[in-house]
Design a protein around this motif. Structure first.
Motif, PDB file in Angstrom:
ATOM      1  N   LYS A   1      -2.849   8.281  -0.751  1.00  0.00           N
ATOM      2  CA  LYS A   1      -2.646   7.098  -1.600  1.00  0.00           C
ATOM      3  C   LYS A   1      -2.383   5.854  -0.751  1.00  0.00           C
ATOM      4  O   LYS A   1      -2.937   4.780  -1.005  1.00  0.00           O
ATOM      5  CB  LYS A   1      -1.487   7.341  -2.559  1.00  0.00           C
ATOM      6  N   PHE A   2      -1.539   5.996   0.287  1.00  0.00           N
ATOM      7  CA  PHE A   2      -1.236   4.856   1.145  1.00  0.00           C
ATOM      8  C   PHE A   2      -2.484   4.372   1.875  1.00  0.00           C
ATOM      9  O   PHE A   2      -2.673   3.168   2.067  1.00  0.00           O
ATOM     10  CB  PHE A   2      -0.146   5.204   2.155  1.00  0.00           C
ATOM     11  N   LEU A   3      -3.350   5.271   2.290  1.00  0.00           N
ATOM     12  CA  LEU A   3      -4.603   4.882   2.937  1.00  0.00           C
ATOM     13  C   LEU A   3      -5.540   4.210   1.943  1.00  0.00           C
ATOM     14  O   LEU A   3      -6.139   3.172   2.234  1.00  0.00           O
ATOM     15  CB  LEU A   3      -5.277   6.098   3.578  1.00  0.00           C
ATOM     16  N   LYS A   4      -5.660   4.804   0.754  1.00  0.00           N
ATOM     17  CA  LYS A   4      -6.551   4.247  -0.279  1.00  0.00           C
ATOM     18  C   LYS A   4      -6.117   2.841  -0.687  1.00  0.00           C
ATOM     19  O   LYS A   4      -6.952   1.961  -0.904  1.00  0.00           O
ATOM     20  CB  LYS A   4      -6.562   5.164  -1.502  1.00  0.00           C
ATOM     21  N   GLU A   5      -4.805   2.620  -0.772  1.00  0.00           N
ATOM     22  CA  GLU A   5      -4.276   1.321  -1.195  1.00  0.00           C
ATOM     23  C   GLU A   5      -4.145   0.332  -0.035  1.00  0.00           C
ATOM     24  O   GLU A   5      -3.662  -0.777  -0.225  1.00  0.00           O
ATOM     25  CB  GLU A   5      -2.915   1.508  -1.869  1.00  0.00           C
ATOM     26  N   ASP A   6      -4.555   0.744   1.179  1.00  0.00           N
ATOM     27  CA  ASP A   6      -4.508  -0.093   2.380  1.00  0.00           C
ATOM     28  C   ASP A   6      -3.081  -0.458   2.777  1.00  0.00           C
ATOM     29  O   ASP A   6      -2.813  -1.542   3.262  1.00  0.00           O
ATOM     30  CB  ASP A   6      -5.366  -1.353   2.210  1.00  0.00           C
ATOM     31  N   TRP A   7      -2.144   0.470   2.558  1.00  0.00           N
ATOM     32  CA  TRP A   7      -0.770   0.289   3.037  1.00  0.00           C
ATOM     33  C   TRP A   7      -0.677   0.797   4.466  1.00  0.00           C
ATOM     34  O   TRP A   7       0.142   0.335   5.231  1.00  0.00           O
ATOM     35  CB  TRP A   7       0.221   1.046   2.172  1.00  0.00           C
ATOM     36  N   LEU A   8      -1.518   1.770   4.799  1.00  0.00           N
ATOM     37  CA  LEU A   8      -1.590   2.343   6.139  1.00  0.00           C
ATOM     38  C   LEU A   8      -3.038   2.315   6.597  1.00  0.00           C
ATOM     39  O   LEU A   8      -3.955   2.353   5.782  1.00  0.00           O
ATOM     40  CB  LEU A   8      -1.109   3.802   6.149  1.00  0.00           C
ATOM     41  N   THR A   9      -3.229   2.288   7.900  1.00  0.00           N
ATOM     42  CA  THR A   9      -4.573   2.323   8.472  1.00  0.00           C
ATOM     43  C   THR A   9      -4.505   2.972   9.849  1.00  0.00           C
ATOM     44  O   THR A   9      -3.423   3.248  10.355  1.00  0.00           O
ATOM     45  CB  THR A   9      -5.169   0.899   8.558  1.00  0.00           C
TER      46      THR A   9
ATOM     47  N   ILE B   1       1.181   0.503   9.763  1.00  0.00           N
ATOM     48  CA  ILE B   1       1.486  -0.146   8.485  1.00  0.00           C
ATOM     49  C   ILE B   1       0.787  -1.498   8.472  1.00  0.00           C
ATOM     50  O   ILE B   1       0.940  -2.302   9.395  1.00  0.00           O
ATOM     51  CB  ILE B   1       2.998  -0.325   8.315  1.00  0.00           C
ATOM     52  N   THR B   2       0.016  -1.751   7.428  1.00  0.00           N
ATOM     53  CA  THR B   2      -0.711  -3.013   7.289  1.00  0.00           C
ATOM     54  C   THR B   2       0.239  -4.090   6.751  1.00  0.00           C
ATOM     55  O   THR B   2       1.367  -3.802   6.341  1.00  0.00           O
ATOM     56  CB  THR B   2      -1.882  -2.857   6.313  1.00  0.00           C
ATOM     57  N   GLU B   3      -0.227  -5.344   6.728  1.00  0.00           N
ATOM     58  CA  GLU B   3       0.564  -6.424   6.122  1.00  0.00           C
ATOM     59  C   GLU B   3       0.838  -6.103   4.659  1.00  0.00           C
ATOM     60  O   GLU B   3       1.948  -6.300   4.168  1.00  0.00           O
ATOM     61  CB  GLU B   3      -0.164  -7.761   6.251  1.00  0.00           C
ATOM     62  N   LYS B   4      -0.186  -5.623   3.957  1.00  0.00           N
ATOM     63  CA  LYS B   4      -0.013  -5.254   2.553  1.00  0.00           C
ATOM     64  C   LYS B   4       1.013  -4.127   2.436  1.00  0.00           C
ATOM     65  O   LYS B   4       1.858  -4.136   1.554  1.00  0.00           O
ATOM     66  CB  LYS B   4      -1.346  -4.814   1.944  1.00  0.00           C
ATOM     67  N   GLY B   5       0.932  -3.150   3.327  1.00  0.00           N
ATOM     68  CA  GLY B   5       1.881  -2.048   3.314  1.00  0.00           C
ATOM     69  C   GLY B   5       3.304  -2.520   3.535  1.00  0.00           C
ATOM     70  O   GLY B   5       4.234  -2.068   2.863  1.00  0.00           O
TER      71      GLY B   5
END
Length: 67
Positions: A28-36, A47-51
């Protein structure tokens, strides 16, 4: 606490969530672009900026995570 059929197992592994719950959270975190990842073969997630924004909204203090 008594085990009942409606309870789901949240498996711990050392100091992280493992098992199916950990897998579902990661997906879920990958799909929502919270992690990459920098590269698909890389074992590290970032952790992305969005994450950062979304984890903070959940009340998760990310300040203890080392860069």
């Amino acid at each position: 606490m008594t085990k009942t059929p409606d309870r789901k197992l949240a498996k711990g592994c050392y100091e992280h969530i493992g098992g199916q719950l950990g897998k579902l959270l990661l997906e879920k975190f990958l799909k929502e672009d919270w992690l990459t990842k920098d590269d698909a073969d890389d074992k590290h997630f970032y952790i992305t900026e969005k994450g950062t924004l979304e984890f903070t909204k959940l009340g998760i203090d990310l300040s203890s995570i080392k860069s």
